[in-house]
Design a protein around this motif. Structure first.
Motif, PDB file in Angstrom:
ATOM      1  N   ARG A 186      46.493  34.247   5.531  1.00  0.00           N
ATOM      2  CA  ARG A 186      46.043  33.137   4.690  1.00  0.00           C
ATOM      3  C   ARG A 186      46.469  31.796   5.294  1.00  0.00           C
ATOM      4  O   ARG A 186      45.709  30.826   5.298  1.00  0.00           O
ATOM      5  CB  ARG A 186      46.613  33.291   3.284  1.00  0.00           C
ATOM      6  N   GLU A 187      47.694  31.748   5.817  1.00  0.00           N
ATOM      7  CA  GLU A 187      48.162  30.513   6.449  1.00  0.00           C
ATOM      8  C   GLU A 187      47.336  30.172   7.678  1.00  0.00           C
ATOM      9  O   GLU A 187      47.003  29.006   7.919  1.00  0.00           O
ATOM     10  CB  GLU A 187      49.635  30.657   6.824  1.00  0.00           C
ATOM     11  N   LEU A 188      46.997  31.200   8.476  1.00  0.00           N
ATOM     12  CA  LEU A 188      46.173  30.956   9.659  1.00  0.00           C
ATOM     13  C   LEU A 188      44.795  30.437   9.277  1.00  0.00           C
ATOM     14  O   LEU A 188      44.256  29.515   9.910  1.00  0.00           O
ATOM     15  CB  LEU A 188      46.043  32.241  10.478  1.00  0.00           C
ATOM     16  N   GLU A 189      44.207  31.004   8.228  1.00  0.00           N
ATOM     17  CA  GLU A 189      42.888  30.546   7.786  1.00  0.00           C
ATOM     18  C   GLU A 189      42.948  29.105   7.291  1.00  0.00           C
ATOM     19  O   GLU A 189      42.081  28.280   7.604  1.00  0.00           O
ATOM     20  CB  GLU A 189      42.371  31.468   6.684  1.00  0.00           C
ATOM     21  N   GLU A 190      43.975  28.789   6.503  1.00  0.00           N
ATOM     22  CA  GLU A 190      44.102  27.425   5.997  1.00  0.00           C
ATOM     23  C   GLU A 190      44.331  26.439   7.137  1.00  0.00           C
ATOM     24  O   GLU A 190      43.776  25.337   7.146  1.00  0.00           O
ATOM     25  CB  GLU A 190      45.255  27.356   4.996  1.00  0.00           C
ATOM     26  N   ARG A 191      45.150  26.828   8.113  1.00  0.00           N
ATOM     27  CA  ARG A 191      45.398  25.947   9.252  1.00  0.00           C
ATOM     28  C   ARG A 191      44.124  25.733  10.058  1.00  0.00           C
ATOM     29  O   ARG A 191      43.833  24.620  10.504  1.00  0.00           O
ATOM     30  CB  ARG A 191      46.483  26.553  10.141  1.00  0.00           C
ATOM     31  N   HIS A 192      43.351  26.805  10.217  1.00  0.00           N
ATOM     32  CA  HIS A 192      42.094  26.690  10.964  1.00  0.00           C
ATOM     33  C   HIS A 192      41.121  25.764  10.245  1.00  0.00           C
ATOM     34  O   HIS A 192      40.476  24.910  10.872  1.00  0.00           O
ATOM     35  CB  HIS A 192      41.478  28.076  11.137  1.00  0.00           C
ATOM     36  N   ARG A 193      41.017  25.912   8.916  1.00  0.00           N
ATOM     37  CA  ARG A 193      40.127  25.031   8.156  1.00  0.00           C
ATOM     38  C   ARG A 193      40.581  23.578   8.246  1.00  0.00           C
ATOM     39  O   ARG A 193      39.763  22.662   8.373  1.00  0.00           O
ATOM     40  CB  ARG A 193      40.069  25.490   6.698  1.00  0.00           C
ATOM     41  N   ALA A 194      41.901  23.365   8.185  1.00  0.00           N
ATOM     42  CA  ALA A 194      42.410  21.991   8.279  1.00  0.00           C
ATOM     43  C   ALA A 194      42.119  21.392   9.649  1.00  0.00           C
ATOM     44  O   ALA A 194      41.728  20.224   9.765  1.00  0.00           O
ATOM     45  CB  ALA A 194      43.916  21.980   8.004  1.00  0.00           C
ATOM     46  N   GLU A 195      42.295  22.191  10.706  1.00  0.00           N
ATOM     47  CA  GLU A 195      42.015  21.690  12.054  1.00  0.00           C
ATOM     48  C   GLU A 195      40.534  21.380  12.227  1.00  0.00           C
ATOM     49  O   GLU A 195      40.174  20.372  12.843  1.00  0.00           O
ATOM     50  CB  GLU A 195      42.470  22.716  13.091  1.00  0.00           C
ATOM     51  N   MET A 196      39.668  22.228  11.696  1.00  0.00           N
ATOM     52  CA  MET A 196      38.231  21.979  11.807  1.00  0.00           C
ATOM     53  C   MET A 196      37.831  20.729  11.027  1.00  0.00           C
ATOM     54  O   MET A 196      36.995  19.936  11.482  1.00  0.00           O
ATOM     55  CB  MET A 196      37.453  23.194  11.301  1.00  0.00           C
ATOM     56  N   ALA A 197      38.436  20.540   9.843  1.00  0.00           N
ATOM     57  CA  ALA A 197      38.126  19.337   9.059  1.00  0.00           C
ATOM     58  C   ALA A 197      38.587  18.083   9.790  1.00  0.00           C
ATOM     59  O   ALA A 197      37.879  17.070   9.832  1.00  0.00           O
ATOM     60  CB  ALA A 197      38.789  19.432   7.685  1.00  0.00           C
ATOM     61  N   LEU A 214      38.972  17.764  13.041  1.00  0.00           N
ATOM     62  CA  LEU A 214      38.089  17.588  14.194  1.00  0.00           C
ATOM     63  C   LEU A 214      36.763  16.960  13.779  1.00  0.00           C
ATOM     64  O   LEU A 214      36.224  16.087  14.475  1.00  0.00           O
ATOM     65  CB  LEU A 214      37.849  18.941  14.865  1.00  0.00           C
ATOM     66  N   HIS A 215      36.244  17.382  12.625  1.00  0.00           N
ATOM     67  CA  HIS A 215      34.985  16.812  12.133  1.00  0.00           C
ATOM     68  C   HIS A 215      35.154  15.327  11.823  1.00  0.00           C
ATOM     69  O   HIS A 215      34.297  14.502  12.189  1.00  0.00           O
ATOM     70  CB  HIS A 215      34.538  17.569  10.886  1.00  0.00           C
ATOM     71  N   LEU A 216      36.253  14.969  11.157  1.00  0.00           N
ATOM     72  CA  LEU A 216      36.486  13.561  10.834  1.00  0.00           C
ATOM     73  C   LEU A 216      36.664  12.728  12.098  1.00  0.00           C
ATOM     74  O   LEU A 216      36.147  11.605  12.196  1.00  0.00           O
ATOM     75  CB  LEU A 216      37.722  13.440   9.941  1.00  0.00           C
ATOM     76  N   ARG A 217      37.389  13.279  13.079  1.00  0.00           N
ATOM     77  CA  ARG A 217      37.604  12.538  14.321  1.00  0.00           C
ATOM     78  C   ARG A 217      36.286  12.327  15.060  1.00  0.00           C
ATOM     79  O   ARG A 217      36.016  11.240  15.582  1.00  0.00           O
ATOM     80  CB  ARG A 217      38.597  13.284  15.209  1.00  0.00           C
ATOM     81  N   SER A 218      35.453  13.364  15.093  1.00  0.00           N
ATOM     82  CA  SER A 218      34.161  13.243  15.770  1.00  0.00           C
ATOM     83  C   SER A 218      33.272  12.220  15.065  1.00  0.00           C
ATOM     84  O   SER A 218      32.591  11.420  15.716  1.00  0.00           O
ATOM     85  CB  SER A 218      33.467  14.610  15.815  1.00  0.00           C
ATOM     86  N   ALA A 219      33.296  12.245  13.729  1.00  0.00           N
ATOM     87  CA  ALA A 219      32.486  11.282  12.981  1.00  0.00           C
ATOM     88  C   ALA A 219      32.972   9.853  13.231  1.00  0.00           C
ATOM     89  O   ALA A 219      32.167   8.924  13.387  1.00  0.00           O
ATOM     90  CB  ALA A 219      32.536  11.612  11.488  1.00  0.00           C
TER      91      ALA A 219
END
Length: 207
Positions: A62-73, A75-80
């Motif tokens: 669960r921690e890995l999934e949450e960390r992955h979602r946070a990193e993807m979010a 990355l999306h904000l940085r790209s935008a």
């Protein structure tokens, strides 16, 4: 006739005459201890495979999934944000290019404006040139209005405080109406294109 095999302890069957001999093989019976051991081995159940523990517990997954979602979010904000900055930079560069697109053409017109100023300055001393000077003054005014629509404006007026950023001092000249370190006389007008100085004004400065 009954006889034993010369090499093996087998019994032979009685046959009529000596024409044919049959050999009967008797399997050796297993010992009792061997039979008991075999029975026990057959009765024992096969050992069950030990349950393997998962490499990661439920909490770790669960921690890995949450960390992955946070990193993807993130990355999306940085790209935008990078894309938005890129668009703004392109817009600024385009605006800057459009603002100064006529710089070369307007710069080529400066000598013509200088000639108008010289003609008005020296022609004013001759009364015979009065009518011609009026036409030159109107033409100069119309030309200044035309170039002003493209962002070109003259710099340097008598009585202004001397500013080395826009004025080029040629010498000193006393003037009773102006304070010290002021523009006493403009020898050549300077010009500014929007926020960019194309040419400083050449002036005489009060001591």
């Amino acid at each position: 006739m009954h006889r034993r095999h010369p090499y093996h302890p087998y019994e032979s069957a009685n046959l009529p005459g000596d024409e044919e001999e049959n050999i009967v093989f008797r399997d050796a019976e297993p010992d009792a201890p061997d039979q008991a051991r075999a029975a026990e081995e057959m009765a024992e159940p096969f050992p069950e495979a030990e349950a393997q523990e998962p490499l990661f517990g439920q909490d770790s997954l669960r921690e890995l999934e949450e960390r992955h979602r946070a990193e993807m979010a993130e990355l999306h904000l940085r790209s935008a944000a990078e894309m938005d900055n890129f668009k703004k930079r392109l817009a600024r560069e385009h605006e800057e290019k459009m603002r100064f697109a006529a710089e070369k053409v307007l710069g080529d017109l400066l000598p013509t404006l200088d000639n108008f100023d010289l003609a008005l300055q020296y022609g004013s001393k001759d009364d015979a040139c009065k009518d011609m000077l009026q036409g030159l003054a109107v033409t100069r005014k119309l030309m200044l209005e035309a170039v002003a629509r493209h962002g070109l404006k003259p710099v340097g007026e008598e009585g202004q405080e001397f500013d080395p950023a826009v004025h080029e001092a040629v010498g000193f000249e006393a003037h009773s109406d102006y304070a010290p370190q002021s523009v006493a006389r403009v020898l050549q007008s300077g010009y500014r294109l929007n926020d960019r100085l194309l040419r400083p004004a050449k002036v005489m400065v009060t001591p």
